[in-house]
Design an enzyme around this catalytic site. Sequence first.
Site, PDB file in Angstrom:
ATOM      1  N   CYS A 176       0.859  -1.187   0.000  1.00 23.18           N
ATOM      2  CA  CYS A 176       0.000   0.000   0.000  1.00 23.18           C
ATOM      3  C   CYS A 176       0.890   1.229   0.000  1.00 23.18           C
ATOM      4  O   CYS A 176       1.858   1.291   0.770  1.00 23.18           O
ATOM      5  CB  CYS A 176      -0.884  -0.022   1.256  1.00 23.18           C
ATOM      6  SG  CYS A 176      -1.994   1.391   1.373  1.00 23.18           S
ATOM      7  N   HIS A 193      -9.103  -3.902  -1.949  1.00 27.44           N
ATOM      8  CA  HIS A 193      -8.104  -3.127  -1.205  1.00 27.44           C
ATOM      9  C   HIS A 193      -8.475  -1.638  -1.232  1.00 27.44           C
ATOM     10  O   HIS A 193      -8.483  -0.970  -0.191  1.00 27.44           O
ATOM     11  CB  HIS A 193      -6.716  -3.373  -1.815  1.00 27.44           C
ATOM     12  CG  HIS A 193      -5.611  -2.583  -1.189  1.00 27.44           C
ATOM     13  ND1 HIS A 193      -4.537  -3.172  -0.559  1.00 27.44           N
ATOM     14  CD2 HIS A 193      -5.396  -1.238  -1.100  1.00 27.44           C
ATOM     15  CE1 HIS A 193      -3.733  -2.219  -0.102  1.00 27.44           C
ATOM     16  NE2 HIS A 193      -4.231  -1.044  -0.417  1.00 27.44           N
ATOM     17  N   GLU A 194      -8.808  -1.139  -2.431  1.00 28.89           N
ATOM     18  CA  GLU A 194      -9.118   0.291  -2.562  1.00 28.89           C
ATOM     19  C   GLU A 194     -10.460   0.633  -1.916  1.00 28.89           C
ATOM     20  O   GLU A 194     -10.587   1.676  -1.263  1.00 28.89           O
ATOM     21  CB  GLU A 194      -9.098   0.715  -4.037  1.00 28.89           C
ATOM     22  CG  GLU A 194      -7.761   0.523  -4.747  1.00 28.89           C
ATOM     23  CD  GLU A 194      -6.566   1.065  -3.987  1.00 28.89           C
ATOM     24  OE1 GLU A 194      -6.704   2.080  -3.285  1.00 28.89           O
ATOM     25  OE2 GLU A 194      -5.490   0.456  -4.093  1.00 28.89           O
ATOM     26  N   HIS A 246     -10.208   1.225   1.769  1.00 30.68           N
ATOM     27  CA  HIS A 246      -9.689   2.546   2.175  1.00 30.68           C
ATOM     28  C   HIS A 246     -10.832   3.530   2.418  1.00 30.68           C
ATOM     29  O   HIS A 246     -10.706   4.427   3.256  1.00 30.68           O
ATOM     30  CB  HIS A 246      -8.775   3.119   1.087  1.00 30.68           C
ATOM     31  CG  HIS A 246      -7.348   2.665   1.169  1.00 30.68           C
ATOM     32  ND1 HIS A 246      -6.563   2.849   2.284  1.00 30.68           N
ATOM     33  CD2 HIS A 246      -6.544   2.049   0.263  1.00 30.68           C
ATOM     34  CE1 HIS A 246      -5.341   2.366   2.061  1.00 30.68           C
ATOM     35  NE2 HIS A 246      -5.306   1.872   0.840  1.00 30.68           N
TER      36      HIS A 246
HETATM   37 NI    NI Z   1      -3.679   0.968  -0.066  1.00 27.38          NI
END
Ligand code: NI
Length: 181
Positions: free
Chosen positions: A102, A144-145, A148
């Site tokens: 990341c 993953h995004e 966030h």
């Molecule tokens: Ni990330």
Amino acid sequence: MSILKLTKLGHPVLARRAAPIADATDPVIQRLIADMIETLDDAGGVGLAAPQVHQALRLFIYRVPEHRAGGTPEDQARSLSVVINPEIIETSAEMADDWEGCLSIPGLTGKVRRPARIVLRGQDETGAYFTRPATGFHARVIQHEADHLDGIVYLARLADPRALGFNEEISRHRPAIEELL
Ligand code: NI
């Protein structure tokens, strides 16, 4: 366009739930998208979420590099996708483990467990809605995004608490560490 400063782990914007975007075509949003694309190009990652550039908004961009794509229709190479107000509307029971990094956690890599297949619903940069199934690396980068935007980083989803290390150590010792997991 400008290259934006990246937030690092510990900044509260990375721990907060980001706000929906009312109008994708708002010039402020269009400028943010352009700047995020330039920032991702400069940083050399595969994905970037708005909180990683200090904006608590539900927006991310990602790409699937040729060498990471599985080649199936749901895991093809993509040069760049813009996703606004994403919702993961389906997740498979089947899970998959793979290494992630990341841009907000530089130097580290971890083996992360996520659903192997998802269906993403969201809006593109014109505000048009789309529904997109994804598997393999494609499913992983989207999850993953999207995490966030809910204040979650990959460290919360490690396949094993020991499945984390510095990039240079993991690349040197990957078979040995994987044997222990
Ligand atoms: Ni990330």
